[in-house]
Design a protein around this motif. Structure first.
Motif, short mmCIF file in Angstrom:
data_model
loop_
_atom_site.label_atom_id
_atom_site.label_comp_id
_atom_site.label_asym_id
_atom_site.label_seq_id
_atom_site.Cartn_x
_atom_site.Cartn_y
_atom_site.Cartn_z
N CYS A 131 -84.89 73.52 -22.41
CA CYS A 131 -86.29 74.08 -21.80
C CYS A 131 -87.04 72.91 -22.38
O CYS A 131 -87.98 72.45 -21.79
CB CYS A 131 -86.14 75.33 -22.21
N LYS A 132 -86.94 73.02 -23.90
CA LYS A 132 -88.07 72.12 -24.29
C LYS A 132 -88.06 70.49 -23.75
O LYS A 132 -89.19 69.93 -23.42
CB LYS A 132 -87.85 71.90 -25.89
N VAL A 133 -86.68 69.89 -23.99
CA VAL A 133 -86.58 68.57 -23.17
C VAL A 133 -87.26 68.76 -21.68
O VAL A 133 -88.13 67.55 -21.13
CB VAL A 133 -85.07 68.39 -23.21
N SER B 100 -82.25 76.67 -24.96
CA SER B 100 -83.63 76.59 -25.62
C SER B 100 -84.27 75.38 -25.78
O SER B 100 -85.24 74.65 -25.40
CB SER B 100 -83.83 77.45 -26.77
N TRP B 101 -83.12 74.48 -26.38
CA TRP B 101 -83.38 73.05 -26.46
C TRP B 101 -83.62 72.35 -25.25
O TRP B 101 -84.49 71.50 -25.21
CB TRP B 101 -82.29 72.56 -27.34
N GLU C 288 -89.69 70.67 -20.57
CA GLU C 288 -90.82 70.62 -20.44
C GLU C 288 -91.64 69.46 -20.86
O GLU C 288 -92.71 68.70 -20.17
CB GLU C 288 -91.51 71.68 -21.41
N GLN C 289 -91.21 68.72 -21.75
CA GLN C 289 -91.60 67.40 -22.35
C GLN C 289 -91.49 66.50 -21.27
O GLN C 289 -92.55 65.76 -21.08
CB GLN C 289 -91.05 67.13 -23.75
N ARG D 103 -94.03 67.02 -18.40
CA ARG D 103 -95.39 66.64 -18.88
C ARG D 103 -95.68 65.24 -18.86
O ARG D 103 -96.58 64.79 -18.48
CB ARG D 103 -95.91 67.44 -20.02
N THR E 191 -84.69 64.72 -17.32
CA THR E 191 -84.26 65.81 -18.09
C THR E 191 -82.66 65.68 -18.64
O THR E 191 -82.30 65.71 -20.05
CB THR E 191 -84.58 67.14 -17.87
N ILE F 130 -88.24 75.12 -14.61
CA ILE F 130 -89.34 74.38 -15.51
C ILE F 130 -89.98 73.42 -14.95
O ILE F 130 -91.12 73.29 -14.81
CB ILE F 130 -88.75 74.23 -16.78
N THR G 37 -94.02 73.05 -13.80
CA THR G 37 -94.75 72.34 -14.37
C THR G 37 -95.41 71.03 -13.61
O THR G 37 -96.60 70.64 -13.38
CB THR G 37 -94.07 71.39 -15.70
N HIS H 163 -79.68 67.88 -30.86
CA HIS H 163 -79.65 69.41 -31.12
C HIS H 163 -78.76 69.79 -32.13
O HIS H 163 -77.72 69.61 -32.19
CB HIS H 163 -78.97 69.74 -29.75
#
Length: 109
Positions: free
Chosen positions: A87-89, A84-85, A91-92, A95, A65, A47, A51, A76
Motif C-alpha cells: 500500500c505504501k509503495v 501494508s508495505w 501511494e508513493q 503521488r 507499483t 489506491i 490517488t 520489505h
C-alpha cells in the motif's frame, strides 16, 4: 477439535502460506510473487485509482507499483504485512506520477 479451533487452524495455515510466499518471492520465485500480485491487485488498484483520479495514470501507477515492488522486495523487512508495505509503495508511486504529470503540464517544452 471444536469449530473455532478448526477455523483458527485454517487461518494459521493461510498466514503461514502467505509468509512463505513472501519469503519465496524475496528469493526470486516469480510464481510466489505472481500469487502476491493476485492477492493484492484490488487493493493496489483502489489506491492508485483514488490517488490519481485519471484512469490512464492510475493504470500506469498500478503497473509501476508492482514492478517497483518486485525490484524492491528485499526492503520489505517483514515487520508489517506485505499488503501494508505494498500500500505504501502504491501511494508513493501514485503521488510521484501526479507530481510528474503536474510538472509536465506546468512546464511544457
Amino acid at each position: 477439535m471444536g469449530l473455532h479451533a478448526a477455523d483458527q487452524g485454517r487461518k494459521n495455515n493461510e498466514k503461514t502460506r502467505r509468509t512463505d510466499r513472501g519469503s519465496l518471492a524475496k528469493e526470486g520465485d516469480e510464481k510466489a510473487f505472481a500469487r502476491l500480485v493476485d492477492q493484492n491487485f484490488d487493493l493496489v488498484h483502489a489506491i492508485c485509482t483514488r490517488t490519481c483520479k485519471d484512469p490512464g495514470l492510475a493504470t500506469d501507477a498500478i503497473q509501476d507499483t508492482f514492478v517497483l515492488a518486485w525490484h524492491e522486495l528485499d526492503t520489505h523487512r517483514g515487520e508489517a504485512k506485505f499488503s501494508s508495505w505494498l500500500c505504501k509503495v502504491a501511494e508513493q508511486t501514485s503521488r510521484g506520477k501526479l507530481r510528474r504529470q503536474r510538472y509536465a503540464s506546468e512546464n511544457p517544452d
